[in-house]
Design an enzyme around this catalytic site. Structure first.
Site, PDB file in Angstrom:
ATOM      1  N   GLY A  72      -5.919  20.235 -28.253  1.00  0.00           N
ATOM      2  CA  GLY A  72      -6.322  20.202 -29.656  1.00  0.00           C
ATOM      3  C   GLY A  72      -7.297  19.066 -29.875  1.00  0.00           C
ATOM      4  O   GLY A  72      -7.093  18.194 -30.720  1.00  0.00           O
ATOM      5  N   ALA A 139      -3.656  26.281 -25.943  1.00  0.00           N
ATOM      6  CA  ALA A 139      -2.853  25.580 -24.941  1.00  0.00           C
ATOM      7  C   ALA A 139      -1.390  26.002 -24.974  1.00  0.00           C
ATOM      8  O   ALA A 139      -0.690  25.922 -23.965  1.00  0.00           O
ATOM      9  CB  ALA A 139      -2.958  24.071 -25.150  1.00  0.00           C
ATOM     10  N   LEU A 158      -3.000  14.307 -30.022  1.00  0.00           N
ATOM     11  CA  LEU A 158      -3.371  13.349 -31.055  1.00  0.00           C
ATOM     12  C   LEU A 158      -3.466  14.029 -32.413  1.00  0.00           C
ATOM     13  O   LEU A 158      -4.257  14.945 -32.613  1.00  0.00           O
ATOM     14  CB  LEU A 158      -4.717  12.689 -30.707  1.00  0.00           C
ATOM     15  CG  LEU A 158      -4.869  12.140 -29.281  1.00  0.00           C
ATOM     16  CD1 LEU A 158      -6.165  11.355 -29.159  1.00  0.00           C
ATOM     17  CD2 LEU A 158      -3.673  11.295 -28.871  1.00  0.00           C
ATOM     18  N   ASP A 161      -1.156  19.501 -35.629  1.00  0.00           N
ATOM     19  CA  ASP A 161      -0.761  20.165 -36.865  1.00  0.00           C
ATOM     20  C   ASP A 161       0.730  19.902 -37.104  1.00  0.00           C
ATOM     21  O   ASP A 161       1.566  20.243 -36.256  1.00  0.00           O
ATOM     22  CB  ASP A 161      -1.028  21.666 -36.739  1.00  0.00           C
ATOM     23  CG  ASP A 161      -0.838  22.406 -38.053  1.00  0.00           C
ATOM     24  OD1 ASP A 161      -0.201  21.852 -38.974  1.00  0.00           O
ATOM     25  OD2 ASP A 161      -1.335  23.545 -38.163  1.00  0.00           O
ATOM     26  N   THR A 239     -10.434   9.298 -32.814  1.00  0.00           N
ATOM     27  CA  THR A 239     -10.490  10.636 -33.402  1.00  0.00           C
ATOM     28  C   THR A 239     -10.845  10.585 -34.881  1.00  0.00           C
ATOM     29  O   THR A 239     -10.642   9.576 -35.561  1.00  0.00           O
ATOM     30  CB  THR A 239      -9.153  11.375 -33.246  1.00  0.00           C
ATOM     31  OG1 THR A 239      -8.155  10.708 -34.035  1.00  0.00           O
ATOM     32  CG2 THR A 239      -8.714  11.409 -31.799  1.00  0.00           C
ATOM     33  N   GLU A 240     -11.349  11.700 -35.365  1.00  0.00           N
ATOM     34  CA  GLU A 240     -11.674  11.807 -36.787  1.00  0.00           C
ATOM     35  C   GLU A 240     -10.434  11.610 -37.647  1.00  0.00           C
ATOM     36  O   GLU A 240     -10.462  10.926 -38.665  1.00  0.00           O
ATOM     37  CB  GLU A 240     -12.305  13.172 -37.069  1.00  0.00           C
ATOM     38  CG  GLU A 240     -12.792  13.333 -38.492  1.00  0.00           C
ATOM     39  CD  GLU A 240     -13.488  14.678 -38.704  1.00  0.00           C
ATOM     40  OE1 GLU A 240     -12.762  15.687 -38.808  1.00  0.00           O
ATOM     41  OE2 GLU A 240     -14.730  14.704 -38.763  1.00  0.00           O
ATOM     42  N   GLU A 241      -9.314  12.207 -37.232  1.00  0.00           N
ATOM     43  CA  GLU A 241      -8.071  12.064 -37.986  1.00  0.00           C
ATOM     44  C   GLU A 241      -7.597  10.622 -37.989  1.00  0.00           C
ATOM     45  O   GLU A 241      -7.122  10.113 -39.010  1.00  0.00           O
ATOM     46  CB  GLU A 241      -6.986  12.972 -37.398  1.00  0.00           C
ATOM     47  CG  GLU A 241      -7.123  14.431 -37.768  1.00  0.00           C
ATOM     48  CD  GLU A 241      -6.971  14.666 -39.264  1.00  0.00           C
ATOM     49  OE1 GLU A 241      -6.119  14.008 -39.887  1.00  0.00           O
ATOM     50  OE2 GLU A 241      -7.726  15.488 -39.804  1.00  0.00           O
TER      51      GLU A 241
END
Length: 265
Positions: A72, A139, A158, A161, A239-241
């Site tokens: 992810g 995955a 990372l 959801d 990461t963006e999150e």
């Protein structure tokens, strides 16, 4: 005659390297995808059927296989951060969303071109990115189709959801069934890295990993003492999150586990 008004605006500096990079606004996509839906994916029958030279042409004929897997991978922040730190380690991102995986693919291609045209005095980071790639894959269904037994040294989950509703917990990326597959792909001594800003999900992932006999909890201090500090830093911030959580001054919950070898009686 009226004076012509002077335009003080300067033309934006054209940077060929920056111009090559894809823009996220052209890759609109939902935040999450249903892993149980039919996504019409093409996948290899087994890892030996993959032509890794198409993913890592600079490493063709070396016999190298991916050792880091980012499940992810989102927009590829972790891959981009780790690529120059581990230039001889192949890394593969897995992303189910078509637009997002295409963005990562285009981003890597642009970075490779940028590195190829970089000045000799450019930062070391510009010399790499040949060691990362991405596949559009689910995955939860097809991870063993990409990774042979004990082929991975690092496995990343990372900000997955959360699937908040109880009836959707079966779609969480960490579960007893899936942990068997992760243990299969990860070699003894390899590390599973998990991080989230949702405490309930953190506790879910940690408890399932603790209950699985092939994984052993390892604290952050121990990992840093073992030289994995750069990886931990990238897990937190690349990461963006992760950056979004920082902007919102939220908490991040890290849990890491080592793949252990069970001694046969």
């Amino acid at each position: 005659m009226a004076k012509r008004k002077r335009d003080n605006k300067q033309e934006p500096e054209t940077n060929p390297a920056v111009a090559l990079l894809p823009q996220k606004k052209h890759y609109r996509q939902r935040a999450h995808a249903n892993p149980f839906s039919d996504h019409s994916l093409d996948y290899p029958p087994s890892p030996i059927d993959i032509d890794w030279a198409t993913h890592y042409p600079a490493y063709a004929n070396t016999g190298k296989l991916p050792e880091f897997a980012d499940v992810g991978c989102g927009f590829g922040g972790l891959l981009i951060a780790l690529a120059p730190l581990f230039p001889d380690t192949l890394m593969l991102g897995m992303e189910i969303r078509v637009q997002v995986s295409q963005y990562v693919q285009d981003r890597i291609a642009a970075l490779r071109v940028t590195a190829a045209t970089a000045e000799p005095t450019a930062p070391a980071a510009a010399a790499h990115y040949q060691n990362i790639s991405v596949v559009r894959a689910n995955a939860m269904k097809f991870l063993p189709n990409y990774f042979a037994k004990h082929s991975l040294t690092s496995l990343f989950f990372l900000f997955p959801d959360p699937h908040f509703k109880s009836r959707k917990h079966k779609a969480r990326i960490i579960s007893p069934t899936l942990l068997a597959e992760y243990a299969y792909a990860l070699r003894p001594g390899g590390i599973v890295y998990t991080i989230t800003d949702v405490k309930d999900l953190h506790e879910w992932m940690k408890s399932h990993l603790e209950d699985f006999p092939l994984f052993e909890y390892v604290d952050e201090e121990t990992l840093r003492a073992e030289g994995k500090g750069p990886i931990i830093d990238a897990v937190y911030t690349s990461t963006e999150e992760g950056r979004k959580v920082e902007r919102n001054k939220g908490d991040k919950w890290l849990a890491c586990f080592k793949r252990i070898e069970v001694q046969r009686q």
